[in-house]
Enzyme design. Structure first.
Site: not given
Lengths: 279, 279, 279, 279, 279, 279
Positions: A103, A137, A169, A218, A197
């Protein structure tokens, strides 16, 4: 060490953690009760669907940690496109050991291959017009695995951590102007990439003037991207970001940016359906 | 400690690992360069889409580890259904600290909420006819988080580890009969749940006769499930498993099994789109 | 930091480990289900039998790690002789948190107090004629706790590790003479205590001549000990060791050795019966 | 992986910790000074008294971690009843390595065998009338070792952690009735064992009516146990608990409960006297 | 979080490790014996020589981990040039706690300040003509501390790890040409800095033609550096490396390279003489 | 295990930490891009300058952790004096693996050899008149490595931790007299070395009268040391400490103390210039 392996320490630590989590205090109580200690067996890793393979080094490590007498051989390498029902590799040893590792090995393989498979779909859709990149992320504790899987799927790695490159940013610009921010960043971290950004073409122009190395476009439409790329004129590289999906990636890539970065590669890739058929 | 929190040690360890991974050797080089040390700020956690919230205890721990002077307050609890644009909570403190914790907190929140949201969709589709359960198909190192998120989404937890309950599968029956396996398991682990995976009605009958506590109905159609449940006659509980999707869950639930267990809840849940709006 | 506390890092690590072990993947499933999150309570640590208390710093740390809002106060300190039914301390906070920490706190307290209590019995029996010391026969991972508990019981600490002092035993003398061994040890580790295990009076004489700092009298009768001590004449200290029991310690102490070291203090101390009465 | 081994990760971690604790900063300063690096040797594990062996997998791991060139062979397996002076196994390699591992290996073996030996005594006394089980009253960090040793002694394992099964005690019933507690537990944790602690026959009747899976008979006399078992009538299993000793276990087992759980198995087992005779 | 702090996780981990190492199994046996538990005190961190301060965040963390009741205040920040006898900060609390933390805090402060002080000497000597950078030649486990200290001394950070930027050296060119290597690196890692080590002017020309981002001028004389810089013509940045000392740094900086990287900053910085005067 | 090796657990942990630190999230991105996976190679460890070698066991462990197929052989052992350009050892295996381990292995070897080399210089200068000892002024996390290197350089090890021996300093004597302190220390820690720091001859006399085992002569001139040694008359050993340099060590050693302890051995030793020449 293949091109698509995470670093060794990451493999060892993640595997050790996953096994500890799955074995608990008593171990595999079913196998202890039901499988005689002396019985051997072998298993075949098989694809239940098509996709791109990743995570074999970690799956190997699972069995190495479970039982050093288990042998494992792979027919295909990370980064290979596999078809449904293809036999991917073979593991042999004490049956209890195979079941203990099954597993955990599959959980890792399926997740890494899921990331590689989704990446490949985006890469295909971008048709070589832009490079597909990951983001920060990633799932907690799995960044090294996921970034390696992105490479296996034909993608490229963006920043590995906050310590890697400067990315200015909106949130950084509350108390100072974009130009000042770039200047300060260059003064403190000379020799590192500085990315800015931008939400508007006006910002893109300012970032170019401030000599940023890379501009993050963006949440722009393909047309806006095209205009931004034209404005940058090749002097500064560009990266599209923000909610890019399989539906939109082709048009965005067509618009001429150098990179398209996509959080979904790592935070929303469904597992690839793989199995270990034990015989 | 709310009903939907992972155990404390899991929160502390996963958060510490995620922060170390994201901060790297130099830390947040952008904030160091661009944000003055003394500037404060606050941020609002906001939903960019609707779903079910999970992971707030870990997000709180992120900021606690980053900077004990940061304060955090939540407007809603884990398990709450949230709507697009809803303000979920508020974090306040030194701006550098907010930016350092932002991505790690969001990565955890988005993944946990993604699991909770997908779980809720399955729970809804099952319309109370069967209980939705998770599996051991969790991402390495994240089992405690994901099992807590399943509960937040209205689901239930199956085995936490191999050490939790006996689950006899095909692979265990190479060298002995189902009846023997149940007997041995009961002899070694009296007082623990014994579940038997069955592919056919004939096996279901044998599992019932062997007095298993629970029968796993593997990859059966709704009709087969209905027949199996009838055969078991309430004496033994039943659990449907194997490739259950949002398309099939309603019919399977309707068929009368007690549980439906679904690996996708944890291995294939897309992240929920959440953000931290810093002001 | 009291005289009888283990070092802080040992307290933190052992407690974190014990809690992780006891909470597992899901946490305290009983309390989550049965106790409302908002209910508070308090508990009183009580002795179910007489003995010597030890381990309070670690018990405090248990609740600190479980929930920083829990408060804890002790009426008595480590090293105190407690009587049956005595109230030792009080813990107050959310009821769930009290129940989560209860067993781990009691497991540590009962073991440490068990070690302290057994040590005190040996110390009493030795009636001040010899100092009672522990050994390296401690339970894995618990040495710092057990050595602190020995001190709480009125005993003294022998070597903390193999790195602490030289102790030459039979096994070291296969390839060289006792005199050579002492000489080599002194040459390599000047400024450290050199102790020599002796089985016979002849060896005792040789160890004295070699100017060992301490002679370990292994498995000797009280009469042999008396003779050995006489032979050493105060120039070299002596330590009785080997199967010392409550039945034999008085006579051995009477025989005049400086120390009596007893493995049972740490490897065979029964837990002291303590409870947490929650109200 | 034998039936009586702890999970591999527990073996590796406990052994690594114990060796670090015993080697300290400088290592085995006696052996470094006194034993030439090139000298080999062998040792024989021997019983100084009769009992039941446990812990051999961990003792093997000790020498594997100390020096991979050391070989070790066992004549008997965990769970075997050994007699005084019996040769249990043999270890061979560099003499320094044997001496470095000796104490850590013996500390683990003696404790595990002590637990197995005490368990066997209780099992004998229960004469097959009831199954002997352990509790969560284990030493911090050693639960996996101790639960495996209980099995080696012929006992059975109760809950591995708070996350394993529901056990409703007095402390949980401050704010609600027993019936409500069982109902809530079943609603939150369907498919898990629910055990209810009862002090009186009246409670036993209520627990039966509430359809608990198991009733814990707390501190009852054999007659009370007999009455409770009769009351339960086979529909619900029963477990005797609370201060059970070798003096009382036979009568309690005779009274007809399914299980007798005994904290002393793990918290108060004296070490078994084992030695490593190095030649 | 100041500009010169290592990331928080690094501070916590290094401090915890250092304290565990220094406290051992028994703790501070001298203070336990000699200092009454209730006695308080305060101490003043003082410079015994002039230099540049670094490491205060970690020193603060030492006392936080030793005893949360200890308070600490700094008069000066990391990066400040301090003079002999200057009072740097003040720590107050239980005297035992001050003594337990003293050596660990000073070991960290002295090493970090030593690195910062040596860096400042190189920076001074380079007189703003080139930026002084560190290397990966850091002490095991201390990279984050040492890189932060280099910044405190006015230097800049080169690669944080092998994962940070591409640096092609001789050893990489055994099987392929410099041009191929650059091409492959750019293909695999687009968007990352590519640096090429050059021993000769001919290599410098090739690296420029291959469009490397940065050229490492290895072990060149000032004249060779001047020529290389001229050859690069501002299009590609240059970095001097290899055995740079305080004797040679001025001439090398004068020669016009952008960076001078110096391993000695971190691997050979003598400790700065600091003390904690307890009163 | 040679005489100059740190304990195994320290080697494993420090090496694992150093590799994790150097490999980061992506691993060795240069080698992945530039070196084909199948290419093998070998490297020779070479001295760029003369000195004393230390740290080979840890360097071996680096390659063992990086890739078990790498083989490594040493021509010389720790403690050997090496000359410029001497070939120290040879490592062979996949070229990628050699490059991945290179810097970490050299960082450890260079630091340990630097400590050994500086120690040897002090030992030479002391010309056998006094033994050179280290202190607790070691770099965080590296004490075991540095203390082993001091031995390799011909030095001796002072206290390994605060838990090792009693050392009474000024700071301990704020609330009680020297005589009381010695008495209390002896009462609490019988059988351990008690050392007393003395600034004046009068204190030396008192320490002797109090029957300390060892007197630390703090910051005394050679003449004061001579007088102190004369005063102690051989009954109590003496140790010189405080700012001892290569310029002063000869005269201090001449003055007759038993030990000279020198913090600089570990906190200020420059790295020894070693290289790995890969072919």
């Amino acid at each position: 060490m293949s091109d698509f392996d995470p670093p060794l320490h990451a493999i060892r630590e993640v595997v050790a953690r996953a096994l500890a989590e799955d074995l608990g205090v008593l171990g595999d109580i079913t196998s202890i009760a039901v499988i005689p200690e002396s019985v051997g067996g072998h298993g075949v890793f098989a694809a239940r669907t098509e996709g791109t393979l990743a995570g074999t080094a970690a799956a190997t490590e699972v069995f190495r940690q479970v039982d050093p007498t288990v042998t494992i051989e792979w027919n295909v390498e990370d980064g290979t496109e596999i078809r449904e029902a293809q036999q991917l590799g073979r593991v042999e040893g004490p049956l209890r050991s195979l079941l203990v590792g099954e597993r955990t090995a599959l959980n890792i393989l399926s997740h890494c291959s899921g990331v590689a498979t989704l990446t490949r779909r985006f890469v295909r859709s971008a048709r070589g017009k832009a490079r597909v990149r990951d983001t920060r992320k990633t799932l907690p504790g799995l960044r090294a695995f996921e970034k390696a899987a992105v490479r296996a799927g034909g993608g490229f790695n963006h920043r590995d951590s906050l310590s890697d490159a400067v990315l200015i940013k909106d949130n950084h610009l509350v108390h100072l102007e974009l130009e000042q921010a770039v200047e300060r960043a260059r003064a403190r971290w000379p020799g590192r990439i500085i990315e800015v950004e931008c939400d508007t073409l006006s910002q893109v122009g300012r970032a170019k003037a401030a000599r940023a190395d890379l501009v993050l476009l963006d949440n722009m439409t393909p047309d806006q991207v095209r205009e931004a790329v034209h404005l940058l004129g090749g002097a500064v590289k560009s990266e599209v970001s923000g909610g890019v999906s399989l539906a939109t990636v082709a048009a965005l890539a067509e618009a001429g940016a150098d990179f398209i970065s996509i959080g979904a590669l790592t935070h929303s890739a469904p597992a690839l359906d793989l199995a270990l058929d034990i015989q």
